[in-house]
Enzyme design. Sequence first.
Site, short mmCIF file in Angstrom:
data_model
loop_
_atom_site.label_atom_id
_atom_site.label_comp_id
_atom_site.label_asym_id
_atom_site.label_seq_id
_atom_site.Cartn_x
_atom_site.Cartn_y
_atom_site.Cartn_z
N ARG A 344 33.63 3.88 56.00
CA ARG A 344 34.82 4.85 56.20
C ARG A 344 34.87 6.32 56.36
NH1 ARG A 344 39.23 3.13 53.92
NH2 ARG A 344 39.19 3.68 52.54
N GLU A 359 39.65 12.37 51.73
CA GLU A 359 40.06 13.35 50.40
C GLU A 359 39.47 14.32 50.38
OE1 GLU A 359 40.40 9.65 46.73
OE2 GLU A 359 39.03 10.66 46.57
N PHE A 365 35.17 10.75 44.46
CA PHE A 365 35.94 8.88 44.81
C PHE A 365 35.56 9.20 46.16
CE2 PHE A 365 37.94 9.68 41.25
CZ PHE A 365 37.57 8.07 40.41
N GLU A 366 35.88 9.47 46.92
CA GLU A 366 36.22 9.25 48.45
C GLU A 366 35.81 10.49 49.25
OE1 GLU A 366 36.85 5.48 51.48
OE2 GLU A 366 38.32 6.71 51.40
N GLN A 367 34.72 11.15 49.85
CA GLN A 367 35.15 12.19 50.59
C GLN A 367 33.78 12.72 52.07
OE1 GLN A 367 33.26 14.38 47.20
NE2 GLN A 367 32.78 15.93 48.84
#
Length: 540
Positions: A344, A359, A365-367
């Site tokens: 992702r 993000e 969380f999700e970078q």
Amino acid sequence: MSLITNPILPGFNPDPSILRVGDDYYIATSTFEWFPGVQIHHSKDLANWELVTRPLNRKTQLDMRGDPDSCGVWAPCLTHDGEKFWLVYTDVKRKDGSFKDAHNYIVWADRIEGPWSDPIYTNSSGFDPSLFHDDDGRKWFINMTWDHRRRPLLFAGIALQEFDPNAGKLVGPIKNIYKGTDLKLVEGPHLYKRNGWYYLLTAEGGTAYDHACTFARSRTIDGPYETHPDQYVLTSKDAPLAAIQRAGHGDLVETPDGKTYLVHLGGRPTTQERRCVLGRETSIQEAYWGEDDWLYVKNGPVPSLHVEVPGRRDEEKYWAEQRYTFENGLPIDFQWLRTPDADRIFSTEGGKLRLFGRESIGSWFEQALVARRQTHFSYDAETVIDFKPTDERTFAGLTAYYSRYNFFYLTVTAHSDGQRELLLMSSEVSWPDGNLNFPAEPVQIPNEGKVKLALRIRGRRLQFFYAMEGKELQPIGPVLDASILSDECGGHQAHGSFTGAFVGVAASDLNGTAAAAEFDYFLYRPQHDPSDRYEVDNLQ
């Protein structure tokens, strides 16, 4: 035998756990919020080390989305029972304040390269777990314990419980076997057995400048444990001018010819503020057993910068330029943050590193941030980016990064009207508010064409550069203070920031459309800086 210069694992490589199997040595170190989890290096001679695997590489083993900075994987312990490798580790979900949410797990493998098993959950009573294989076949699990009622220090001692591998769980009574010394903050336990004694090596004093390795022993595994007559076998706390500071959290290994070595973490502070930009690194010390059956560090307890080991280190390799390409996937030197769902955030199809904007660079969380450790005090980094941002909420580029509160970031972005521009961003020690600073005005660039981005660090001096295709690099923004990319400026109080500086590439799309940025290569070139005492020492 030859004299080498510490550290043996430069850059962010703390909490070493060392193991010898035959002629092969392995060291496992903490990775905190960086994925995949746990670094394992291999050596044949204690001088030259190669990163061979990161075993916690899938969602069933580790998911750190939401873990705060300097949480995640703490203090792994790597052992071998004669048949298979065992790895125990903690995933810390909260560390600040009175509560510690720390979950401990065990995995195993027939080969160091894996595949490693799915984890067995053991307990959550504390962190820094270790697994000891007794000569009667029983296995024992130890970890520090936490008591949120205690004031002001919440560390409650070292707990011991038997592990049943057939049942896949801890069994029998739990016993607190060691409360530590007056230095307090007892953690990082490792058990050994020699000449009828059980020995317990612990870390004390916190992981800052009072850190130490404390030694104790008992005739029975569950104690009582008697503390070493010198109390600390290794520490820099009373030697403020020693080259290696913050020395502690160690582990022991014996060579085939019977020599004993202690590996331990330590930091090499720079600047008048004593900032450890490279984080906590792994060093090695020669040790010996006295006639009293106690362990002593040669020339200790202060750690030595120069140590004699069986091998001769390849210094040319340490100083070699690394030009990374992506035809064969992501090179092993690189990691990303928290998420196990790597597809992702990046792809290497087509031989380019393609980041999918997620993000912000400060997300827990999700970078989409892919980076390697800074392992030298001075270096150059460079990449070429192909990116077509649509507005100010889409940006990608080159970053020197410590944590969400502490980074520098040169981005290709766009004005609200769609005109492409370069924007230099910085957190500049923004804890606790997390607000950005902008050290320079945006620079308008053509809407088409690749852009070369580069940075140069010389000690504490950081300068960014850029160039359009076919043009020469030119500086952008002022000279910045790279020394803030350090444990001491990581956004927490003392004993609160545990990683080290990274350099890499990132992409964000705050519109949520996953706009992609493509990077042709990444270059890391170490540089000698005569003004730095450590680099000069390594040249001698």
